[in-house]
Scaffold this motif. Sequence first.
Motif, PDB file in Angstrom:
ATOM      1  N   LYS A 231       0.807  -1.328  -0.069  1.00  0.00           N
ATOM      2  CA  LYS A 231       0.198  -0.020   0.048  1.00  0.00           C
ATOM      3  C   LYS A 231       0.850   1.047  -0.031  1.00  0.00           C
ATOM      4  O   LYS A 231       0.292   2.269   0.337  1.00  0.00           O
ATOM      5  CB  LYS A 231      -0.896   0.082   1.214  1.00  0.00           C
ATOM      6  CG  LYS A 231      -1.952  -1.156   1.226  1.00  0.00           C
ATOM      7  CD  LYS A 231      -2.851  -1.110   0.251  1.00  0.00           C
ATOM      8  CE  LYS A 231      -4.031  -2.311   0.548  1.00  0.00           C
ATOM      9  NZ  LYS A 231      -4.494  -2.837  -0.719  1.00  0.00           N
ATOM     10  N   ARG A 270      -5.910   4.241  -0.373  1.00  0.00           N
ATOM     11  CA  ARG A 270      -5.155   3.234  -0.320  1.00  0.00           C
ATOM     12  C   ARG A 270      -5.409   2.284   0.785  1.00  0.00           C
ATOM     13  O   ARG A 270      -4.536   1.213   0.758  1.00  0.00           O
ATOM     14  CB  ARG A 270      -3.662   3.664  -0.163  1.00  0.00           C
ATOM     15  CG  ARG A 270      -2.957   4.336   0.958  1.00  0.00           C
ATOM     16  CD  ARG A 270      -1.680   4.768   0.804  1.00  0.00           C
ATOM     17  NE  ARG A 270      -1.307   5.410   2.054  1.00  0.00           N
ATOM     18  CZ  ARG A 270      -0.218   5.352   2.569  1.00  0.00           C
ATOM     19  NH1 ARG A 270       0.404   4.487   2.519  1.00  0.00           N
ATOM     20  NH2 ARG A 270       0.037   6.364   3.648  1.00  0.00           N
ATOM     21  N   ARG A 271      -6.590   2.516   1.610  1.00  0.00           N
ATOM     22  CA  ARG A 271      -6.880   1.592   2.526  1.00  0.00           C
ATOM     23  C   ARG A 271      -7.810   0.553   2.462  1.00  0.00           C
ATOM     24  O   ARG A 271      -8.315   0.686   1.408  1.00  0.00           O
ATOM     25  CB  ARG A 271      -6.887   2.325   3.957  1.00  0.00           C
ATOM     26  CG  ARG A 271      -5.623   3.053   4.513  1.00  0.00           C
ATOM     27  CD  ARG A 271      -5.476   3.606   5.811  1.00  0.00           C
ATOM     28  NE  ARG A 271      -4.020   4.023   6.088  1.00  0.00           N
ATOM     29  CZ  ARG A 271      -3.776   5.135   6.258  1.00  0.00           C
ATOM     30  NH1 ARG A 271      -4.689   6.312   6.420  1.00  0.00           N
ATOM     31  NH2 ARG A 271      -2.449   5.434   6.317  1.00  0.00           N
TER      32      ARG A 271
END
Lengths: 271, 271
Positions: A231, A270-271
């Motif tokens: 990530k 991005r999570r």
Amino acid sequence: MKFTEMLEARWNAADTLLCVGLDPNPARFPKALASKPDAIYEFCRGIVDATADLVCAFKPQIAYFASCGAEKELEAVIGYIHEYYPAVPVILDAKRGDIGSTAEHYAREAFERYRADCVTLSPFMGFDTIKPYLAYEDKGAFILCRTSNKGGDDIQMLTVEGERIYERIARLAATEWNTSGELGLVVGATYPDELANVRRIAPELPLLVPGIGAQGGDVDACVKAGVTASKGGMVINSGRAIIYASAEDDWKDAARAAAVATRDAINAARR
Amino acid sequence: MKFTEMLEARWNAADTLLCVGLDPNPARFPKALASKPDAIYEFCRGIVDATADLVCAFKPQIAYFASCGAEKELEAVIGYIHEYYPAVPVILDAKRGDIGSTAEHYAREAFERYRADCVTLSPFMGFDTIKPYLAYEDKGAFILCRTSNKGGDDIQMLTVEGERIYERIARLAATEWNTSGELGLVVGATYPDELANVRRIAPELPLLVPGIGAQGGDVDACVKAGVTASKGGMVINSGRAIIYASAEDDWKDAARAAAVATRDAINAARR
């Protein structure tokens, strides 16, 4: 410390993939600075102070300094970042590309004169024009791969032996060209499909991603296409949308607010 | 006057296709200059005075000035050429290539700050990155096509739909990209076969040809491959082989002698 280690450390410590582009254009400066003789330096310093804790890197674009003879100011801005924010790497956006003997001089310009941690380079003249920069073994180099502008199609999207030129560059940068381990690629946020292709071809390389903000790239799509398995792996640049968020007295606060919003949008994606 | 007209006039008036490259490297300067504070300017001025009547253009390479912070000296050298040899065009070798908004700043650097008559550009990011330079309608631009270094093969020699990348660039520069009529191409002297191909594709465009002298290109083969039907059309650059012909007190005479020999070899080959 090597550039890639510095970047990795910063991604983790500050939890941000945002890079702020320093493109100082006096015509767009806050009114309060307009009359100052050192406006370029003061403007950049103001933006740096307002955003340093939010960024993984700063990216001064050398053309903006060169067009108005502000080389001393560029030296001073980079010196200021190194002194007050030593954990934040500086990427000199110069897109140099020339034969070896000339490249040695450009490398000296970027790494010795300006003390940048990393530089952007054009691959058009081939690997022997990249190599002189890799002789500085701690320094990074982002190679143009798939650029954010419309004209990027003209050469980069041509197909050779079943692969696009930008795919070939990504493959070379991920393999035989990466002798120092310090290469990365420039891939525009405006083309998420190609960004995903580049990430597939070069699973580990850092990607410098311009084109969000003023150039219109979609944050969510570009982050999902470009992050590594862990990530991270991206340096997502926003310049004008942050640094010119306001031309009034609140310009530093407005730049900070725009940087917070962009960092948060990237982190949400991005999570 | 337009750059191409200036060049044409100079080819005819001075009967020369030679261009002298100004690549000032203090490590190679004549001993007599070594201790002078303005050595870069004095060196370039000495070379200019010694060779101006023999050349169709001067080509300062900006990296050599930038690596040692000699921007003021570059301004002064170009100013000197304009003042004392106004018929000799100045080609700023910068190989810039960046998105439109940045290209505007590089164009301002080359044409307004340094007052160059022409600049070298990279086509890697496409036509929209060339266009801002063409807005200066009298100014010229030589676009990288087939470069003289070995790594030039990496991208430029790839084949797309039956043509090499360098051939495609030559075709675009000769047709749709040449909106101002002021484009030319950079084609290395080290590849006479490709030079002949480029001349076939772009019968009228001026060609900037580096790579004779220090880089080993053969004068006779390159001139025969690159001249237009009227035996002109080329700007054949020699830098180091001329400007560093001697590091002794005779450095200006030695540079002049090397320039005379090169000009004469070029003229013998084109007749």
